[in-house]
Scaffold this motif. Structure first.
Motif: not given
Ligand code: AFP
Length: 335
Positions: A320-333
């Motif tokens: 989905g939306s770039k900034n939200e998916v980036e946030r979710i990826i950051a939480y995984h990292q």
């Protein structure tokens, strides 16, 4: 149909004209997929009138009970495509092994993978369903084996889905942006109605099956908890939630107004890393979403970079939306 309207056929032919090696084979293949989808649209629209609703007495390769329409739509796709000479082979959600081109027909330079009726558990309640497809190149003249299909999503030459909703719509990418076409039922043509679709980078809408909450991993739990906390939480704004349980409908909504969709890795069954299928659900949607400016990930890896290990492989899917998916990826990292 006014003179200004651009049909799908015109759109594709004009796009292909720009390519020095284009022979018309791809245009023919796409045309055949579209013909199949118009037939599926007709069956889905008629529903109970022609007795196509309800379950069949069979299971597919995933062990899921098949709907009558799963079988009917699979047959429609295969019959529309096997004779054309444009395909080396096909793979379908409904069939275990690659589908061979019958001996009497020539083989061509593409492979197509499809889910003929995604969201089919919605069919009996008259909710949106769809057909998803992914096109890869194939070495000409070979009899493709499973291994020949197992290619990364980055190798797709085209991906699309047809949505059977209040309108029948085709969403398509060949790697040059994403365009949406609406079926004019009177004329029988898909007309370009949504040019160069772009997903807003920010959003306050999420889609996830909340009934799986207790199985989620901490990064997903954290993201959703923060959305649900709304104005009172760390995000400082309220979020809305949607869950259609039909991937085509969720992706179409996100293409139009942004948002995120998650069917994440969960801890229910270690043998199933996710629910959705890489090759004919996640990969084509990832190609479309990225072409529209969004992101698509497992949470830990970009979907399009995954090396498939089987045609029916399941993966976690977050898009989905770039900034939200980036946030979710950051939480995984950070996990
Ligand atoms: P069906 O094709 O079995 O209805 O599954 C639909 C789907 O693959 C996808 O389109 C939805 O996003 C997801 O499954 C819904 O899953 P839940 O039923 O677990 O909510």
């Amino acid at each position: 149909m006014s003179n200004q309207q651009v049909t799908l056929t015109q759109f594709i032919i004009e796009q292909q004209r720009g390519l020095p090696d284009a022979s018309g084979t791809f245009t023919l293949l796409l045309n055949n997929i579209v013909t199949a989808c118009k037939q599926i649209s007709h069956r889905v629209n008629c529903g109970a009138l022609i007795g196509v609703l309800g379950s069949a007495e069979s299971e597919n390769v995933q062990g899921e009970v098949q709907k009558k329409l799963d079988i009917i739509t699979n047959d429609i796709m295969v019959k529309a495509l096997d004779w054309s000479g444009s395909l080396g082979g096909m793979a379908s959600e409904e069939i275990n092994d690659p589908i061979k081109i019958p001996k009497q027909y020539p083989k061509g330079k593409y492979l197509v993978l499809f889910d003929p009726l995604d969201g089919s558990s919605n069919i009996d309640i008259n909710m949106t369903v769809g057909t998803i497809f992914s096109i890869l190149r194939c070495r000409e003249g070979i009899e493709p084996e499973t291994e020949d299909f197992l290619r990364r999503g980055t190798e797709q030459v085209c991906a699309g889905f047809v949505l059977y909703g209040p309108s029948t719509m085709l969403v398509l990418t060949t790697g040059n942006g994403v365009n949406g076409f609406t079926l004019d039922q009177d004329v029988g043509e898909f007309i370009l109605t949504h040019c160069n679709m772009k997903i807003p980078e920010d959003s306050s809408e999420f889609a996830i099956n909340m009934s799986n909450q207790r199985f989620w991993e901490p990064p997903v739990k954290r993201y959703i908890d923060e959305c649900v906390a709304g104005e009172d939480g760390p995000r400082g704004k309220n979020f809305n939630m949607r869950w259609v349980a039909s991937l085509v409908a969720e992706v179409y909504r996100i293409l139009n107004r942004g948002g995120v969709f998650l069917y994440p890795h969960d801890l229910r069954d270690p043998s199933k890393p996710g629910k959705l299928r890489l090759m004919y659900e996640a990969n084509p949607m990832a190609f479309i979403i990225e072409q529209a400016g969004g992101l698509c990930s497992t949470g830990r890896e970009r979907i399009l970079d995954l090396k498939p290990n089987s045609i029916h492989q399941r993966v976690p899917l977050i898009l989905g939306s770039k900034n939200e998916v980036e946030r979710i990826i950051a939480y995984h990292q950070q996990d």
